[in-house]
Each structure stands twice: as C-alpha cells, then as structure tokens.
Scaffold this motif. Structure first.
Motif, PDB file in Angstrom:
ATOM      1  N   TRP A   1       0.840  -1.201   0.000  1.00  0.00           N
ATOM      2  CA  TRP A   1       0.000   0.000   0.000  1.00  0.00           C
ATOM      3  C   TRP A   1       0.877   1.255   0.000  1.00  0.00           C
TER       4      TRP A   1
ATOM      5  N   ASN B   1       1.172   4.022  -3.035  1.00  0.00           N
ATOM      6  CA  ASN B   1       0.781   5.400  -2.723  1.00  0.00           C
ATOM      7  C   ASN B   1       1.997   6.303  -2.487  1.00  0.00           C
TER       8      ASN B   1
ATOM      9  N   LEU C   1      -6.566  -6.356  -4.440  1.00  0.00           N
ATOM     10  CA  LEU C   1      -6.815  -4.938  -4.753  1.00  0.00           C
ATOM     11  C   LEU C   1      -7.865  -4.342  -3.818  1.00  0.00           C
ATOM     12  N   LYS C   2      -8.870  -5.170  -3.484  1.00  0.00           N
ATOM     13  CA  LYS C   2      -9.915  -4.696  -2.568  1.00  0.00           C
ATOM     14  C   LYS C   2      -9.334  -4.415  -1.181  1.00  0.00           C
TER      15      LYS C   2
ATOM     16  N   LYS D   1      -7.463  -1.240  -1.369  1.00  0.00           N
ATOM     17  CA  LYS D   1      -8.411  -0.109  -1.442  1.00  0.00           C
ATOM     18  C   LYS D   1      -8.971   0.180  -0.049  1.00  0.00           C
TER      19      LYS D   1
ATOM     20  N   ASP E   1      -9.266   3.498   2.328  1.00  0.00           N
ATOM     21  CA  ASP E   1     -10.526   3.976   2.929  1.00  0.00           C
ATOM     22  C   ASP E   1     -10.335   4.280   4.416  1.00  0.00           C
TER      23      ASP E   1
END
Lengths: 142, 288
Positions: free
Chosen positions: B86, B90, B206-207, B210, B214
């Motif tokens: 992650w 990012n 990927l979820k 994501k 969140d």
C-alpha cells in the motif's frame, strides 16, 4: 615549414601531458579486492552510488541477491555501510541489509503469488526505497 | 569287442538320460516359486516394498511442494506485505521518497515502549512529506508495526520527540487491538489459502489495498475505538505523570490545530475527537 614545426611541438607537449596525466591518475584508480560474499536480506533494495540513504540508485536488487564485498584502495567506507559489487555496478548497501546466510525470501516462499503481482519498474524502485526510508528500532528487555 | 562297444554306448546314453536337459534347467530358473523363496530369504521383497513406499512418499511430498507454490501469504506474512504494498502504491501521494529528518524518534519511542514493559517490539517509522495523512499505524507481523508520520503535521504542532512517541504509542495500542484490520471491512479469506486449483484472485488483493486507503483517508476509527484507546493510554501513562501530562497537552495541541487549520480538518474524520479525548481524560467534576 615553421607552421609544421609549431604543430609538432604542440603534439609533443600534448603527448607529454597525456602521459603525465596517466601517471598521476594511476594511484587514484585504486586496486579492488573481493573480501567476501553476502546475501541481500530485505524484500527489495538498492545499490547506492554513495553511502547515503538518499543517494541515487545504481541498480535495484532483490532478496537473496549475492553481492561481492569489496575493499578498494583509497576508499573509506563509513560505518554501517558496505562497498559491494553486483555485476558491473559498484556501490553501497547498508550493512544491516546484508547477511552471510541465504534468507528465506517472500519471493521464494510464495513464488506464484509474487509472479502474479506483476510489479512494474516503479513498484520495484519504491519497494527498494522503502527499506532506505524506514526509521527502524526494537524495544528490548534490559 | 563289438559287445563291449554296444555296452559302453548304452551306459553313456543312460548317463545322458539321467542328466537334466538345458531346457529343463532353464525352466527351473524361471520357476517363480523358487525366486520368491529366494527373495524372501534375502529380504529383497521387503526392500522392494520399502522402496516403493519411499517413492510414493516422495511423490506425495513433490505434489505438496508443487501445490504450496500457489499459496497466498499466510496470516503472519500477509499484513506486512500488504502494508508495504500500500505504501509503495501510494508513494507519490504520500511523498515519502524524500530526505527525512530523524528527530531522535527511534530512541525516544524505543525507551517509551521499554518504560511501559513492551519488549521485543520491532517498529518501522516512515516520515511522509504530506499533510493528507497526519499519522497512521499499519499492521505487519506479530511483533512488528509500521508507522506513518506526517512531517507537515509534526511541524504544524511543533511536536517534541516525546510527544511524537506518545502519538506512536497510541497507534501501537490501536494495532495491538487489531482496530485497523477490523475497520478494513473487506473479505480477507485469501490470506493463507491456495490457488493451485483456482484462478488467482487479484481482485481480492486490490480490494484489501483499497480498504487500506478507505481507513487511512475516509473512515478512520470510531468514537468507541477512540474511547478505548484514550482509556488505555490513561491507564498505562498514569504510572508516569510526566508522560501523562505530555499526552494531555498533546491532545490539547491537536484539538487547537484541527479547529484552526483547515488543512487538518480531515483529522477529525479519522481520529474523533481530540476534544472528547480531553474530556475522557479529565477528572470528573464532583456535583455538590
């Protein structure tokens, strides 16, 4: 005729200069000696141009990459760093990332999962940089 | 003389008749009952059975190794991998690939953990040059935690290394309570499973990534979780009044910052709310 003479004098001084430059630059080239072989222990990392975390990357390396530890005349390697060679690249890696034993790498433990990730060059670059940027520590019972 | 010759001929024929023919001998060699007896006697049959068993075991092991190659990372390996992934994905947004100051956080945080009896805890702190995330702790292995700290946030609050360490300690307790993982609210059944006989489930990974975003940018932590963490900090820090006071002052600083600096208005969505935290920590007024 005199022009030709001038030209030959110029050439002669140029050759002399080249010879002198070569003689004086010889000690600076320095001899290189391989003093050991270590394995890269992190998931991914970089061989740095200089002994600094922010120094430019010469090449990205992966877990269990075998590196030759180098001693070079005239090069003082700071504490916490090692001068290593991987193929044609000669650069610096933090000593804490290197070990004598072959590590159990994530890539080898989960080969199919890892290959399915399809990490691109940017991912590989940043993943390597991550190890450089982490401020690491461990609490211990004293 | 002739009689003698005939007699000798007859005798030699008799001897020949008594000897076994080549065919008979060959037949004897292929007498399987004899071989079996011989093999049994030599223990060769036993060895053959053992060899067969070993070969079978090797086959099973090979098959197992082949299937294991298709494993998704185990619970122990997954979270550290996902958290790093992650951060990698990012990197541009978080701006962590920049020269970072040390501020002596490593030593102070280590001492703080040791002071309150949290030993053998590995920590990795990543300083980011972005105000988008003030601070965040990401799960890793059992004894490792990953912290993200915003440089602009630290500068805006003019934090001391003790205050920074107290922020990290708060996040340390959040991780120990598995709050981040439980707030992901996503299917994590791929962890420790295998895809040898199924399609690789890229969507699931990927979820999860994501969901990381969140929690980090939108959902954050609930009031209940904040209450639990504040009470935990209260309980732990009470043994060190100096640290308790620093924590109380720190919350006041954050409260002022989020009320006055628009850049950090999102902080309240992630960590509600410094004002309430101060209230939870404050001694209750006695009603006369």
């Amino acid at each position: 005729m005199s022009q030709l003479g001038d030209y030959s004098i110029q050439m002669e001084s140029l050759i002399k200069f080249c010879i002198l430059a070569m003689v004086f630059s010889l000690p600076a080239i320095g001899k290189e000696k391989t003093v050991g072989r270590l394995y890269f222990q992190e998931f991914m990392g970089h061989i740095h141009e200089g002994p600094s975390d922010t120094s430019a990357s010469l090449t990205a390396i992966q877990c269990s990459h075998s590196l030759n530890v180098i001693e070079k005349d005239g090069v003082n390697v700071p504490v916490g760093w090692m001068l290593v060679r991987a193929g044609e690249d000669l650069g610096y890696v933090r000593s804490k990332f290197l070990g004598e034993g072959r590590p159990e790498c994530f890539q080898e433990k989960y080969p199919k999962f890892y290959s399915k990730l399809n990490l691109d060059l940017a991912d590989l670059y940043y993943w390597g940089r991550l190890s450089d940027h982490f401020i690491e520590g461990e609490s211990q019972a004293r | 003389m002739n009689y003698c010759l005939v007699l000798a001929l007859l005798m030699s024929m008799n001897v020949i008749a008594q000897k076994k023919t080549q065919e008979e001998l060959r037949e004897e060699v292929i007498d399987y009952s004899n071989i079996q007896k011989l093999l049994k006697k030599d223990g060769l049959e036993k060895n053959a059975k053992l060899k067969k068993k070993i070969v079978q075991q090797i086959k099973v092991e090979k098959q197992k190794i082949q299937v294991e190659k298709f494993n998704y990372p185990s619970k122990e390996d997954f979270w550290g991998f996902a958290s790093r992934m992650w951060l990698v994905k990012n990197a541009q947004e978080l701006k962590w690939d920049v020269p970072r100051p040390d501020y002596g956080i490593r030593e102070r945080f280590r001492k703080l953990l040791e002071e309150f009896g949290y030993y053998n805890e590995n920590f990795k702190i990543l300083i980011v040059d972005s105000p988008n995330i003030a601070k965040l702790a990401l799960p890793s292995t059992k004894n490792e935690s990953i912290y993200v700290l915003s440089l602009p946030f630290m500068r805006a609050l003019d934090l001391s290394k003790t205050e920074i360490s107290l922020l990290l300690l708060e996040d340390f307790f959040r991780l120990k309570s598995d709050m981040f993982k439980s707030n992901l609210d996503v299917d994590t059944s791929i962890i420790g499973s295998n895809f040898a006989k199924a399609e690789y489930n890229k969507a699931a990974l990927l979820k999860i990534l994501k969901a990381y975003g969140d929690v980090a940018y939108k959902k954050g932590f609930s009031f209940q979780q904040q209450y639990e963490i504040t009470k935990k900090m209260d309980k732990v820090l009470k043994s060190s009044p100096e640290s308790w006071n620093s924590y109380f002052k720190l919350l006041k600083k954050i409260d002022q910052l989020v009320k006055n600096n628009l850049m950090y208005k999102n902080y309240l969505k992630i960590y509600p709310s410094p004002e309430l935290q101060i209230e939870w920590l404050s001694p209750k007024k006695k009603v006369l």
